[in-house]
Structures are given as C-alpha cells and as structure tokens.
Motif scaffolding. Structure first.
Motif, mmCIF file in Angstrom:
data_model
loop_
_atom_site.group_PDB
_atom_site.id
_atom_site.type_symbol
_atom_site.label_atom_id
_atom_site.label_comp_id
_atom_site.label_asym_id
_atom_site.label_seq_id
_atom_site.Cartn_x
_atom_site.Cartn_y
_atom_site.Cartn_z
ATOM 1 N N ASN A 296 -70.910 6.992 -61.456
ATOM 2 C CA ASN A 296 -71.012 7.463 -62.839
ATOM 3 C C ASN A 296 -70.177 6.610 -63.792
ATOM 4 O OD1 ASN A 296 -72.732 9.567 -62.096
ATOM 5 N ND2 ASN A 296 -71.038 10.969 -61.697
ATOM 6 N N HIS B 265 -77.114 7.570 -54.826
ATOM 7 C CA HIS B 265 -76.607 6.369 -54.166
ATOM 8 C C HIS B 265 -77.471 5.175 -54.542
ATOM 9 C CE1 HIS B 265 -75.020 3.654 -51.137
ATOM 10 N NE2 HIS B 265 -74.103 4.548 -50.828
ATOM 11 N N ASN C 41 -66.313 12.715 -51.242
ATOM 12 C CA ASN C 41 -67.339 11.940 -51.968
ATOM 13 C C ASN C 41 -66.998 11.749 -53.448
ATOM 14 O OD1 ASN C 41 -69.017 11.584 -49.722
ATOM 15 N ND2 ASN C 41 -70.058 13.534 -50.070
ATOM 16 N N LEU C 42 -65.804 12.172 -53.864
ATOM 17 C CA LEU C 42 -65.445 12.058 -55.276
ATOM 18 C C LEU C 42 -65.322 10.600 -55.714
ATOM 19 C CD1 LEU C 42 -62.761 14.894 -55.607
ATOM 20 C CD2 LEU C 42 -65.109 14.911 -56.473
ATOM 21 N N LEU D 241 -71.476 18.754 -58.591
ATOM 22 C CA LEU D 241 -71.330 17.365 -59.033
ATOM 23 C C LEU D 241 -71.986 16.436 -58.017
ATOM 24 C CD1 LEU D 241 -69.914 15.658 -61.277
ATOM 25 C CD2 LEU D 241 -67.994 15.401 -59.682
ATOM 26 N N SER D 242 -72.760 15.475 -58.504
ATOM 27 C CA SER D 242 -73.488 14.587 -57.596
ATOM 28 C C SER D 242 -73.800 13.267 -58.281
ATOM 29 C CB SER D 242 -74.777 15.248 -57.116
ATOM 30 O OG SER D 242 -75.667 15.448 -58.210
ATOM 31 N N ALA D 243 -74.322 12.324 -57.501
ATOM 32 C CA ALA D 243 -74.762 11.030 -58.024
ATOM 33 C C ALA D 243 -75.797 10.469 -57.061
ATOM 34 C CB ALA D 243 -73.587 10.071 -58.176
ATOM 35 N N ILE E 282 -75.712 11.909 -53.410
ATOM 36 C CA ILE E 282 -74.337 12.095 -52.928
ATOM 37 C C ILE E 282 -73.758 13.310 -53.638
ATOM 38 C CG2 ILE E 282 -72.061 11.050 -52.666
ATOM 39 C CD1 ILE E 282 -74.244 9.616 -51.153
ATOM 40 N N GLU E 283 -73.421 14.335 -52.885
ATOM 41 C CA GLU E 283 -72.897 15.569 -53.471
ATOM 42 C C GLU E 283 -71.414 15.717 -53.154
ATOM 43 O OE1 GLU E 283 -75.306 18.606 -51.755
ATOM 44 O OE2 GLU E 283 -76.976 18.281 -53.146
ATOM 45 N N ALA E 284 -70.672 16.276 -54.101
ATOM 46 C CA ALA E 284 -69.246 16.534 -53.875
ATOM 47 C C ALA E 284 -69.081 17.547 -52.750
ATOM 48 C CB ALA E 284 -68.599 17.051 -55.154
ATOM 49 N N ILE F 26 -68.801 9.153 -56.225
ATOM 50 C CA ILE F 26 -69.453 9.770 -57.396
ATOM 51 C C ILE F 26 -68.830 9.252 -58.690
ATOM 52 C CG2 ILE F 26 -69.798 11.949 -58.613
ATOM 53 C CD1 ILE F 26 -69.981 13.296 -55.833
#
Length: 522
Positions: free
Chosen positions: A384, A55, A376-377, A51-53, A68-70, A380
């Motif tokens: 999202n 930045h 980082n949840l 899971l990532s997003a 940004i990775e979990a 993220i």
C-alpha cells in the motif's frame, strides 16, 4: 536509607535535548519488546478490520490474485508458532550466523595485535603533509577491526598529530569522523556487511524467496563512499576544525612534546608478524582464486547462467573468517601473543564474550522481525505504501534522499546500527522493491544516513570515550565542544552521501559484484 544517585544536569540547546530524551529511552532490547507488544495489538485490530493487499507476483491455484490478509498474532496458530518455534526463530535469524562466523576470525586478528599494529604503523609512517588523509583512510578501513579502531586508532591519531606539531584534538576528530562517521565506508566488505545484509535477507523473503544474501552486495558503493569521504574529512579537519581549536595550555604542550616518544616505530617482532600476516592473507586469497578457476570450480556454478557467481558471493563470509584467523594467527606467532593453538581458542572465546549483548539483542530483534512477518503487516504496508508513493510521482532519487534523512534522524535516538535496520527493513525493503529499488540499494542508502549522524549523537556508545581522549589534551573540552567539533563533519558527510546515492540511482550503477541498483519482481 539508600542515597539517591546524583542527577546529571540537562545540557542546553538541541543536543542537550537529544541527550536528555535519548537517555530516557529504554535499552534497545526492551524497545523491541515494547514494539512486539505494539505489533501484537495492531495485528489484532488489522485482522478485525479486514486489512489486506493484493500480492504483486503470486496467484492462487486457479490463477486469481493472491490476497494477503492481516493475521492476528493472538490467534491460536500464531501463539503456538511463537512458543514452539522460539529456538528456531532465534537460531535461524539471518545475521546471527554471519556475524558470529566473521567475528571468530576478527577476534583473533584483533587480540593478537594485528589490527593495532597495522593501523599504528601506517599512521606513524605518514608524511606530515598527508597526515590527515592517512588518518581518515585508516579510520574508515579500520572499521574491519570494530572496537579496536575506536580504542587504538583515535587516541593514536591525537598522539601522532601532537608529535607532528599539530593540534591533537584535530587528529582525534579526524579519526572519530573516519571510524564512526564513515562507519559504512570501506575498501572491502566486513562484519557490518554480514550483519546488515542478514537483516535485509530476512525482509526480502516476504516478497522474493529466491533472493540470496551477497556480503559483497555493497562493495563498489562503500569503496566509492571511502574516496568521497576522504577529501571531506581532510578539508573539514585542516580548514574548518583545526583553525578554530583553542591553543594548548603550557601543561599540555609538555604532553605534546612527550608524544614523540609514544610514536616510536614498531619492534622487529611486530614487523616480522606483519610480514607473516601478509603472506597468510595472500595464501587465503590464492586458495579462493583456485576454488574459482581450478578444475571443477567449486565456487562457480557454470550451469547457473547469470547466477553462476552466487556460490562465490556466499562463500565470502567464510573467506573473511579464514582471512582474519590466518593473518591474526600468523602475526601472533611472530610477536608471541599466540604461543599455541590454545591462545587462538581463547581469543575466539573472548570475541564471542564481547558479542554477548548482541546475542541478547538478536534474540529480541529476531522475534520482532519474525512476528511482524507472521502478521503480514510489513507486506501489506509495503504494497500500500508503494502504491501511495507511485501516485505522488516522486522521483526515486528524491525518495531515497528522504529515506536517508529519516535514518539519520532516527540515529540520534537509537544508536545501534543493527537495531535501527531491524526496525526499518521489514517495511522499507519490500516497499522499495515494489518501486524498482533493489535490496542492495536500500541497504546502501540506510548506511549513508546511519553513519553521517553517528558522530553527533551523545547516545553513541563511544561518545564519552572520545570525550575522555580529548580531555587528555584540553581539560575544559566538554560535550558541547565535541558536538560542535563534529557537526561540520556530519553535515558534509550527509550532503556528499546524499549526492552519491542520488547519482548512483540515476546512473543505475552496480553496487557490487552481481548487485544492481534496480529491481524487477518476476
């Protein structure tokens, strides 16, 4: 053989369901413990799933987008971080220092008798025609006195109403609505602002490390809430609640007759103490004015441009500490409640003892917030979630109204204002920042939802105490009676608070000195 404690029967209806199921929830400290375990499990699954997003504002050294990775909280680095940094995680929890500092001063002002004297004097001097609005206004301003407003002002309101020939429970209801329903409304910031903005600051740093907590960041908004809620409480008390209250019994009419003797004027020493407290408060204000305008301007950074007032805003926590300390000491020196510096130290110590539960709660909340950030949840989910909300094209005032309603519903099950905000802020604050809503506006919206339903949840710690106050005047006044009495206040305060928030965002009004409702990531 140990006897089984009696089981309190479940009350009928929706409020009975809320009370029954809410009482079955663990203590908020253990709610955070279970949430930490839940976050650990989710972080492991999210890390394995990749899971990532992206930045929105930060980039890699080569200019490529920062991903940004979990992160798994069971990784070696995060386990080491948890165990090695545990003392730092606790002591660096943003609200902790703010709350402790303000309460050191407020403890002296409360225990010297200053808060009680000011509230008592103002209520007793109120003209009969303005009794309800005076009680409501003092109740909202009385939030600065924390517990003293509950244990002094609310029963006093019942006594004064009875002495004026009005129904005492109407006075109790008006006081309860102001103190608890208007929990976030006030004319000046106080310890609640320090507490909530400290949690907000911990949530903001995931996106913007340059943002600085300003205890006055909601000043204009909470002042507006005060003047919006004042006519609401006045109307509901006089036109809705008091006409439907059952007449007092003959026995309680006798108690009402005796109430006049309980509403005697303050003593000469108390009047002298209030004068001294006023002079001490004026002196503190003048000192802060000199620090802003005298040569050198220690609290104004003239080279910082738009951020020149930041030192002043940050100094307000210390200002309220010194203001409460000086005025409480001055009052106590006149009345005899403070005979030496040792009494001041004792009062400060007792104030810290009253915060012992908060310290335990802060330890759990600090680790929940910190570990949620390490995973980082929060960031993220915020990135999202903001993308999903933007795709719906939902108007921002409507979105904020939904967040207020969500907060109000959660408040029916979790009474602590700090506990709820510590749960919600790590996701809501960054998400709203990405949508163009400032951290100050997010905090203000939370306060509206939190206050409006305080007065109808039996899980509110002072709910049984208010019921006991009512029993003095009407023995058969039960839980359902109190809930039914307070529901009209809750509905009207929620509706007017929603309208105020939506208009504030639509008009783009500032929330406080240097605090705007909009936000733009740089």
């Amino acid at each position: 053989m140990a006897q089984t404690p009696p089981v309190t029967p479940r009350q009928p209806g929706f409020l009975g369901w809320i009370e029954y199921n809410g009482n079955r929830l663990p203590d908020p400290v253990f709610i955070f413990f279970w949430l930490i375990l839940f976050v650990v499990a989710i972080s492991v699954v999210a890390a394995l799933a990749g899971l990532s997003a992206v930045h929105p504002t930060q980039f890699e050294v080569d200019g490529s987008p920062l991903i940004i990775e979990a992160a798994s909280l069971l990784s070696a680095d995060n386990i080491q971080r948890l165990l090695v940094e545990m003392p730092t995680t606790f002591t660096h929890f943003h609200p902790l220092g703010y709350v402790l500092l303000v309460m050191l001063g407020a403890g002296v002002a409360e225990r010297s008798g200053l808060f009680a004297a000011v509230m008592s004097s103002a209520v007793k001097a109120a003209p009969a025609a303005l009794l309800t609005p005076v009680v409501a206004l003092l109740a909202m301003v009385g939030n600065l006195a924390a517990d003293a407003a509950y244990v002094v002002l609310i029963p006093l309101a019942g006594v004064v109403f009875a002495a004026a020939g009005r129904h005492p429970i109407a006075g109790i209801a008006a006081g309860f609505a102001g103190v608890s329903g208007g929990f976030s409304a006030n004319l000046i910031p106080g310890q609640l602002d320090a507490l909530l903005f400290g949690i907000t600051e911990a949530a903001v740093v995931t996106l913007d490390t340059s943002w600085v907590m300003n205890i006055a960041g909601n000043w204009y908004f909470i002042a507006a809430m005060t003047f919006i809620y004042l006519p609401v409480i006045w109307y509901v008390t006089d036109k809705v609640i008091e006409p439907r209250l059952a007449p007092l019994s003959e026995e309680n009419k006798g108690s009402a007759a005796l109430a006049q003797r309980e509403s005697d004027v303050l003593s000469d020493s108390e009047h002298q103490g209030m004068r001294r407290a006023g002079l001490a408060s004026l002196g503190v204000i003048l000192v802060w004015a000199l620090l802003c305008f005298a040569p050198g301007t220690p609290l104004i950074n003239e080279d910082a441009g738009a951020a020149s007032m930041q030192p002043f805003y940050q100094s307000l926590v210390a200002a309220f500490f010194i203001l409460f300390l000086a005025s409480g000491w001055a009052y106590g020196s006149a009345t005899g409640s403070v005979s030496s510096h040792r009494d001041v130290v004792r009062m400060m110590s007792e104030a810290m003892a009253d915060l012992s539960y908060y310290l335990v709660l802060a330890f759990a909340a600090a680790h929940f917030v910190a570990m949620f950030n390490w995973s980082n949840l929060g960031l993220i989910f915020a990135i999202n979630g903001a993308a999903v909300i933007q795709a719906t094209s939902l108007p921002m005032p409507i979105l904020m109204a939904l967040i207020i309603l969500l907060t109000g519903m959660i408040n029916l099950l979790i009474g602590s204002a700090s506990a709820k905000w510590a749960l919600l802020a790590p996701v809501l604050v960054p998400m709203l920042m990405l949508l163009g809503i400032s951290p100050e506006m997010a905090t203000a919206a939370y306060r509206v939802g939190d206050g409006a339903t305080n007065i109808i949840t039996p899980l509110m710690p002072y709910f049984p105490l208010i019921l006991a106050f009512c029993h003095r005047w009407q023995k058969d006044f039960g839980l359902g009676s109190l809930a039914a009495t307070m529901i009209p206040y809750s509905i009207w305060m929620m509706v007017t608070g929603l309208i105020l928030t939506m208009l504030w965002i639509w008009l783009g009004l500032p929330l406080g000195p240097g605090a705007v409702s909009g936000y733009e990531l740089l």
